[in-house]
Design a protein around this motif. Structure first.
Motif, PDB file in Angstrom:
ATOM      1  N   LEU A 130       5.481   3.890   4.305  1.00  6.99           N
ATOM      2  CA  LEU A 130       4.632   3.808   3.332  1.00  6.99           C
ATOM      3  C   LEU A 130       5.043   4.174   1.916  1.00  6.99           C
ATOM      4  N   CYS A 131       5.892   5.117   2.425  1.00 11.68           N
ATOM      5  CA  CYS A 131       6.793   5.868   1.448  1.00 11.68           C
ATOM      6  C   CYS A 131       8.240   5.074   1.021  1.00 11.68           C
ATOM      7  N   GLU A 132       8.691   4.492   1.516  1.00 15.44           N
ATOM      8  CA  GLU A 132       9.840   3.960   1.342  1.00 15.44           C
ATOM      9  C   GLU A 132       9.479   2.683   0.243  1.00 15.44           C
ATOM     10  N   VAL A 133       7.956   2.054   0.697  1.00 18.92           N
ATOM     11  CA  VAL A 133       7.511   0.853   0.202  1.00 18.92           C
ATOM     12  C   VAL A 133       7.193   1.087  -1.066  1.00 18.92           C
ATOM     13  N   LEU A 134       7.259   2.602  -1.408  1.00 22.50           N
ATOM     14  CA  LEU A 134       6.547   2.711  -2.694  1.00 22.50           C
ATOM     15  C   LEU A 134       8.201   3.565  -3.894  1.00 22.50           C
ATOM     16  N   LEU A 135       8.865   3.350  -2.911  1.00 20.25           N
ATOM     17  CA  LEU A 135      10.194   4.004  -3.644  1.00 20.25           C
ATOM     18  C   LEU A 135      10.604   2.454  -3.982  1.00 20.25           C
ATOM     19  N   ALA A 136      10.668   1.520  -2.981  1.00 24.19           N
ATOM     20  CA  ALA A 136      11.491   0.288  -3.457  1.00 24.19           C
ATOM     21  C   ALA A 136      10.369  -0.998  -4.396  1.00 24.19           C
ATOM     22  N   ALA A 137       9.733  -0.059  -5.070  1.00 27.33           N
ATOM     23  CA  ALA A 137       8.552  -0.433  -5.829  1.00 27.33           C
ATOM     24  C   ALA A 137       8.852   0.462  -7.359  1.00 27.33           C
ATOM     25  N   GLY A 138       9.846   1.141  -6.970  1.00 30.21           N
ATOM     26  CA  GLY A 138      10.225   1.852  -8.447  1.00 30.21           C
ATOM     27  C   GLY A 138       9.393   2.735  -8.588  1.00 30.21           C
ATOM     28  N   ALA A 139       8.889   3.804  -7.463  1.00 20.59           N
ATOM     29  CA  ALA A 139       8.206   4.822  -7.863  1.00 20.59           C
ATOM     30  C   ALA A 139       9.548   6.437  -7.663  1.00 20.59           C
ATOM     31  N   THR A 140       9.003   7.326  -8.283  1.00 20.59           N
ATOM     32  CA  THR A 140       9.969   7.904  -7.969  1.00 20.59           C
ATOM     33  C   THR A 140       9.565   9.813  -7.232  1.00 20.59           C
ATOM     34  N   ALA A 141      10.600  10.495  -6.766  1.00 16.95           N
ATOM     35  CA  ALA A 141       9.546  11.522  -5.883  1.00 16.95           C
ATOM     36  C   ALA A 141       8.510  11.881  -6.590  1.00 16.95           C
ATOM     37  N   GLU A 142       8.893  11.868  -7.414  1.00 18.63           N
ATOM     38  CA  GLU A 142       7.544  13.236  -8.577  1.00 18.63           C
ATOM     39  C   GLU A 142       5.948  12.042  -8.386  1.00 18.63           C
ATOM     40  N   GLY A 143       6.711  11.263  -8.740  1.00 20.01           N
ATOM     41  CA  GLY A 143       5.366  10.158  -8.441  1.00 20.01           C
ATOM     42  C   GLY A 143       4.498  10.254  -6.903  1.00 20.01           C
ATOM     43  N   VAL A 144       5.180   9.406  -6.209  1.00 19.75           N
ATOM     44  CA  VAL A 144       4.840   9.700  -4.480  1.00 19.75           C
ATOM     45  C   VAL A 144       4.242  11.249  -4.426  1.00 19.75           C
ATOM     46  N   THR A 145       4.923  11.556  -4.397  1.00 24.39           N
ATOM     47  CA  THR A 145       4.097  13.688  -4.245  1.00 24.39           C
ATOM     48  C   THR A 145       2.742  13.484  -4.889  1.00 24.39           C
ATOM     49  N   ALA A 146       2.281  13.452  -6.251  1.00 27.57           N
ATOM     50  CA  ALA A 146       1.569  13.081  -6.815  1.00 27.57           C
ATOM     51  C   ALA A 146       0.281  12.559  -6.153  1.00 27.57           C
ATOM     52  N   LEU A 147       0.522  11.722  -5.103  1.00 24.42           N
ATOM     53  CA  LEU A 147      -0.118  10.755  -4.953  1.00 24.42           C
ATOM     54  C   LEU A 147      -1.515  11.619  -3.820  1.00 24.42           C
ATOM     55  N   ARG A 148      -2.679  10.829  -3.860  1.00 20.25           N
ATOM     56  CA  ARG A 148      -4.093  10.901  -3.322  1.00 20.25           C
ATOM     57  C   ARG A 148      -3.639  10.499  -2.448  1.00 20.25           C
ATOM     58  N   VAL A 149      -5.465  10.609  -1.397  1.00 16.51           N
ATOM     59  CA  VAL A 149      -5.241   9.688  -0.295  1.00 16.51           C
ATOM     60  C   VAL A 149      -5.975   8.787  -1.128  1.00 16.51           C
ATOM     61  N   PRO A 150      -6.651   8.564  -2.094  1.00 14.69           N
ATOM     62  CA  PRO A 150      -7.409   7.092  -2.471  1.00 14.69           C
ATOM     63  C   PRO A 150      -6.275   6.272  -3.357  1.00 14.69           C
ATOM     64  N   ASP A 151      -5.181   6.303  -3.553  1.00 12.99           N
ATOM     65  CA  ASP A 151      -4.315   5.578  -4.000  1.00 12.99           C
ATOM     66  C   ASP A 151      -3.818   5.798  -2.959  1.00 12.99           C
ATOM     67  N   LEU A 152      -3.671   5.306  -1.820  1.00 14.11           N
ATOM     68  CA  LEU A 152      -2.674   5.452  -0.640  1.00 14.11           C
ATOM     69  C   LEU A 152      -3.265   3.611  -0.638  1.00 14.11           C
ATOM     70  N   PRO A 153      -2.430   2.595   0.021  1.00 14.21           N
ATOM     71  CA  PRO A 153      -2.568   1.229  -0.098  1.00 14.21           C
ATOM     72  C   PRO A 153      -3.210   0.754   1.380  1.00 14.21           C
ATOM     73  N   ASP A 154      -4.315   0.037   1.194  1.00 15.02           N
ATOM     74  CA  ASP A 154      -5.239  -0.302   2.404  1.00 15.02           C
ATOM     75  C   ASP A 154      -4.928  -1.119   3.572  1.00 15.02           C
ATOM     76  N   ASP A 155      -3.867  -0.728   3.943  1.00 18.77           N
ATOM     77  CA  ASP A 155      -3.054  -2.180   5.014  1.00 18.77           C
ATOM     78  C   ASP A 155      -3.240  -0.516   6.312  1.00 18.77           C
ATOM     79  N   PRO A 156      -2.952  -1.399   7.304  1.00 16.93           N
ATOM     80  CA  PRO A 156      -2.343  -0.947   8.735  1.00 16.93           C
ATOM     81  C   PRO A 156      -1.689   0.366   8.813  1.00 16.93           C
ATOM     82  N   ASP A 157      -1.089   0.937   8.504  1.00 14.19           N
ATOM     83  CA  ASP A 157       0.044   2.468   8.183  1.00 14.19           C
ATOM     84  C   ASP A 157      -1.305   3.468   7.373  1.00 14.19           C
TER      85      ASP A 157
END
Length: 231
Positions: A130-157
């Motif tokens: 999940l993290c790699e997908v977000l980073l590949a889409a342009g997210a920063t480390a700060e942006g990734v670690t600021a995410l909360r559970v509702p921000d996760l995509p609705d996918d199998p992982d």
């Protein structure tokens, strides 16, 4: 009445503890049948006769429990086929015994600590994807670690991550961080890339072992690549 398709769906919720993949997609289910009275018979096969007995027992017991939860099911029989400890495991399952009951005097303790260990490894591997997908889409480390559970995509992982967190008593409420360490502590931006490097190693190991198991199973039972997993 529960039918064969419902049984197969229930078996799809059972994961190989070491690989964190459903036993249905791994083709470990030889057959699943239900009688008119609601009695269910499930047959399981593994890649080699020497697959670890503790993992084999966990999958067989989890399969039995998953099918038992279905409405309309009466008796459930799960049989592990062609395994060197199959007789002991099948007898213990039939009696309703735990793992130690399959090998009296030969084992110490039960399997929950082992299961928990593999839950934590699986969580790390899923989160890394999940993290790699977000980073590949342009997210920063700060942006990734600021995410909360509702921000996760609705996918199998993501859904599996939340299941694993629930098993491990790691918070999954709306205020909980989307990415956590195996102990449930939130990941900090400064440590994200180091964590991700370590997580990739865990994920690679799981994926490699999964590929080996598929190849061994296909060779053992002469399964063609074109054969579909059938309900």
């Amino acid at each position: 009445m529960t039918d064969r398709a419902h049984i197969f769906d229930a078996l799809g919720t059972v994961h190989d503890p070491e690989l964190d993949e459903p036993i249905t997609s791994l083709r470990f289910v030889t057959s699943c049948d239900v009688s008119a009275d609601g009695d269910v018979d499930v047959r399981l096969r593994l890649p080699t006769p020497q697959c670890a007995p503790n993992f084999a027992f966990l999958m067989a017991a989890d399969a039995r429990d998953a099918v038992r939860r279905l409405p309309g099911v009466r008796e459930v029989t799960v049989v592990l086929e062609d395994h060197y400890t199959g007789d002991e495991i099948n007898a213990a399952l039939g009696r309703g015994d735990a793992f130690a009951g399959a090998f009296p005097g030969e084992t110490e303790g039960e399997l929950e600590p082992l299961r928990e260990l593999f839950y934590r490894k699986a969580l790390v591997a899923r989160e890394s994807r999940l993290c790699e997908v977000l980073l590949a889409a342009g997210a920063t480390a700060e942006g990734v670690t600021a995410l909360r559970v509702p921000d996760l995509p609705d996918d199998p992982d993501a859904r599996r991550c939340l299941e694993l967190r629930a098993h491990l008593s790691i918070k999954t409420d709306d205020a909980a961080p989307a990415f956590v360490r195996p102990d449930g502590a939130p990941l900090a931006a400064a440590e994200l890339m180091h964590w991700l490097r370590m997580a990739r190693l865990v994920r690679t190991s799981l994926e490699a072992n999964g590929g080996i198991c598929r190849s061994l199973l296909a060779a053992r039972y002469d399964i063609p690549d074109s054969e579909e997993v059938a309900a």
